[in-house]
Design a protein around this motif. Structure first.
Motif, PDB file in Angstrom:
ATOM      1  N   ARG A  37       0.731  -1.258  -0.053  1.00 25.62           N
ATOM      2  CA  ARG A  37      -0.044  -0.083   0.087  1.00 25.62           C
ATOM      3  C   ARG A  37       0.943   1.342   0.015  1.00 25.62           C
ATOM      4  O   ARG A  37       0.248   2.248  -0.586  1.00 25.62           O
ATOM      5  CB  ARG A  37      -0.900   0.055   1.214  1.00 25.62           C
ATOM      6  N   ILE A  38       2.031   1.209   0.446  1.00 22.98           N
ATOM      7  CA  ILE A  38       2.706   2.417   0.967  1.00 22.98           C
ATOM      8  C   ILE A  38       4.017   2.423  -0.086  1.00 22.98           C
ATOM      9  O   ILE A  38       4.317   3.694  -0.806  1.00 22.98           O
ATOM     10  CB  ILE A  38       3.251   2.660   2.437  1.00 22.98           C
TER      11      ILE A  38
ATOM     12  N   PRO B 258       3.615   1.326  -4.371  1.00 22.82           N
ATOM     13  CA  PRO B 258       2.861   2.647  -5.164  1.00 22.82           C
ATOM     14  C   PRO B 258       3.938   3.683  -5.492  1.00 22.82           C
ATOM     15  O   PRO B 258       4.119   4.383  -6.436  1.00 22.82           O
ATOM     16  CB  PRO B 258       1.830   3.102  -4.520  1.00 22.82           C
ATOM     17  N   GLN B 259       4.815   4.083  -4.447  1.00 20.80           N
ATOM     18  CA  GLN B 259       5.789   5.077  -4.542  1.00 20.80           C
ATOM     19  C   GLN B 259       6.763   4.614  -5.501  1.00 20.80           C
ATOM     20  O   GLN B 259       7.656   5.551  -6.228  1.00 20.80           O
ATOM     21  CB  GLN B 259       6.332   5.552  -3.267  1.00 20.80           C
TER      22      GLN B 259
ATOM     23  N   ARG C  92       1.030  11.202  -9.451  1.00 19.03           N
ATOM     24  CA  ARG C  92       0.011  11.754  -8.632  1.00 19.03           C
ATOM     25  C   ARG C  92       0.746  12.145  -7.184  1.00 19.03           C
ATOM     26  O   ARG C  92       1.320  11.295  -6.479  1.00 19.03           O
ATOM     27  CB  ARG C  92      -1.129  11.121  -8.644  1.00 19.03           C
ATOM     28  N   GLY C  93       0.487  13.418  -6.762  1.00 15.19           N
ATOM     29  CA  GLY C  93       0.885  13.730  -5.740  1.00 15.19           C
ATOM     30  C   GLY C  93       2.496  14.408  -5.606  1.00 15.19           C
ATOM     31  O   GLY C  93       3.090  14.890  -4.663  1.00 15.19           O
TER      32      GLY C  93
END
Lengths: 325, 263
Positions: free
Chosen positions: A202-203, A206-207, A284-285
């Protein structure tokens, strides 16, 4: 008079309308490029060896289109398998379990260290080396046995050979991606009580994708052309084999090479478009300047506040309020 | 465990040591934090205050001593081996469960950059507590409103100021309904004009009865809200007690020297 009081005075500040700097170098280099491009076009179009009518004749012919289909199929399936395997290998490389780390290291060492062509030949030879695949206890009883020719036909051998080789390279790309994620991200997630698997999924992953996607796009495009090596298996339905076959049969190898080149270029262009969207999604972000649906955020809030000050709402911290949905 | 919670202090550190290789960074830390109180930890950089804080939620494995939260031993299970008492290291999954009720706020915020403010706050309740999306969302909106960011739900961290990011980080920790909140220099990475908004949120939190341990250099904040001030130097607690004692009338020379620099 000064800039600080200018905002309060009703008088509109006089905008600067300067004469822009001239860049003659740009015009000169542009002209050079146009001339060179014309020369290349001339060389390609006027040389009869390229036989452009023949290129047009075969570009959309059935065997060529079937070759395009098979090449795409090989590329996509082997990349999908390779990516899944690569993520697994990269996570194993970082595992606390030394067995996992070692297995992953040996896999990458072997599949990166031997030529893909040799590997493909061996996958093709598998049914000769081991005519029957048996599952059972080593040196003990057999539980299941299968005919290798049936299980590992040419298509599967080609896909397997390409995927296993590619996974070794991609695993290092994924590892680099995972390493690029700040330690603080793990700590924050741990402090929230998240378990290691969830943190990764989850963390961190994705990054990491931001770092993983560009070289993976590179690998995919490389794979598109590596598929032409499957004749080592031997697998003979891909684009390069199909165009070579026609070229040899009709004694016109050059135009058929052009047919293959045009198709590879076209598919690569489509893949690059896909990569652009993937990069934008995983950025994104991070990439604030990429316009998103219904522009929002600090930058657009500042822009809005500057151009239409009467609409620029200010919050209690003195910051312009953005158009948050 | 539940029988102990009524009587045991919120946090109890006894004889905690920590080594990084040869560096002995904590040299026997004893600390008791009662429920509903605010403890402020002061001390020069490198004195071990952040490390001590990180030992409480097991971000650092301790080398000696014990850390208990509400009476429960953190990171280990007490048992016996061969008839003698022995400590069994807990599985990372069990440690994760222990951490879930200890909230933490970091100096560098550590928000998840690929998620919006709302996503950041919803993440742990959904992934750790198994809450439904709708319920978690409702709670996240409530928490973000509490820190004054109801109008920033869909902003990504990169689109927020430092002070706003830190307030999201506080909301993210609060959404887990922690029994205690740890703050590791929460305002040190902020521009001076943004410190106030974060301290304001922390002040509100303290007055709501949250148990807090705050590592900070903000003496003013300590004066205002601290029930207990702890002064650390060279890996030990040099002095501790109420504000009036540690800040206004320190007895130890090292405390005096430090305060002379900071005040």
């Amino acid at each position: 008079m000064t800039t600080t009081t200018a905002a309060k005075t009703p008088a509109e500040p006089q905008r600067i309308h300067a004469i822009p700097v001239r860049y003659p170098g740009r015009w000169i280099s542009g002209a050079v490029v146009v001339v060179l491009a014309a020369m290349v076009a001339n060389a390609l179009l006027t040389n009869d060896t390229f036989a452009w009518p023949t290129v047009g004749e075969y570009l959309f012919s059935r065997p060529v289109l079937r070759g395009v289909g098979w090449t795409l199929f090989l590329t996509v399936t082997s990349m999908v398998i390779a990516i899944i395997l690569a993520v697994t290998l990269a996570i194993m490389r970082r595992s606390a379990n030394p067995v996992m780390r070692y297995v992953s290291w040996v896999y990458i060492w072997f599949f990166r260290g031997t030529p893909i062509y040799t590997q493909l030949i061996f996958w093709g030879l598998a049914s000769v080396l081991y005519p029957v695949i048996t599952l059972g206890v080593p040196f003990g009883p057999e539980l299941l046995s299968m005919d290798t020719n049936v299980v590992l036909n040419a298509t599967r051998a080609a896909i397997l050979g390409l995927a296993l080789n590619e996974a070794a390279y991609l695993a290092e790309i994924v590892r680099a991606g995972l390493q690029s994620v700040d330690r603080g991200q793990f700590e924050a997630a741990r402090a929230l009580g998240m378990k290691e698997g969830r943190i990764l999924w989850r963390i961190v992953l994705p990054q990491a994708m931001r770092v993983i996607v560009p070289p993976t796009g590179n690998e995919t495009i490389s794979m598109l052309k590596t598929t032409s090596l499957v004749l080592a298996v031997p697998f003979s339905l891909d684009l390069q084999f199909a165009t070579n076959a026609i070229g040899n049969r009709t004694f016109q190898p050059v135009p058929l090479l052009m047919v293959a080149a045009i198709w590879y270029l076209a598919i690569t262009s489509v893949l690059m478009v896909g990569q652009f969207y993937l990069e934008r999604y995983y950025g994104r972000g991070f990439d604030e300047h990429v316009p998103k649906r219904g522009r929002r955020g600090r930058q657009s809030a500042i822009n809005a506040a500057k151009t239409t000050p009467e609409l620029g709402a200010i919050d209690d911290m003195g910051r312009p309020i953005g158009g948050g949905v | 465990m539940s029988a102990q919670t009524s009587t045991a202090p919120m946090v109890e550190m006894t004889g905690v040591h920590k080594w990084y290789g040869d560096a002995h960074v904590l040299r026997g830390v004893d600390l008791v934090v009662q429920q509903g109180t605010v403890t402020v930890m002061l001390g020069p950089s490198g004195s071990g205050k952040s490390t001590a804080l990180r030992c409480i939620n097991q971000l650092e494995e301790i080398g000696a001593g014990a850390v208990r939260v509400e009476g429960e031993l953190m990171g280990y299970r007490e048992g016996t081996k061969g008839g003698k008492p022995a400590l069994y290291r807990l599985h990372p999954r069990q440690i994760a469960t222990q951490r879930a009720r200890v909230g933490m706020v970091f100096q560098r915020f550590n928000l998840f950059p690929h998620m919006t403010a709302l996503g950041n706050v919803m993440e742990a309740p959904v992934q750790v507590l198994g809450k439904g999306k709708a319920e978690a969302r409702e709670r996240a909106v409530e928490m973000l409103s509490r820190v004054g960011l109801a109008d920033r739900l869909d902003h990504y961290p990169a689109q927020l100021s430092g002070g706003q990011q830190q307030r999201v980080a506080i909301a993210r920790a609060l959404a887990m309904d922690p029994d205690i909140m740890l703050f590791d220099e929460p305002t040190s990475a902020l521009d001076p004009e943004l410190v106030g908004e974060v301290l304001g949120v922390m002040r509100d939190l303290a007055s709501s009865g949250m148990t807090m341990i705050v590592v900070t250099h903000e003496i003013g904040f300590a004066r205002e809200v601290a029930d207990q001030v702890v002064f650390m130097a060279d890996g030990v607690i040099v002095e501790h007690g109420p504000v009036a004692q540690v800040i206004d009338a320190p007895t130890e020379q090292r405390t005096k020297d430090f305060l002379a620099h900071v005040l």
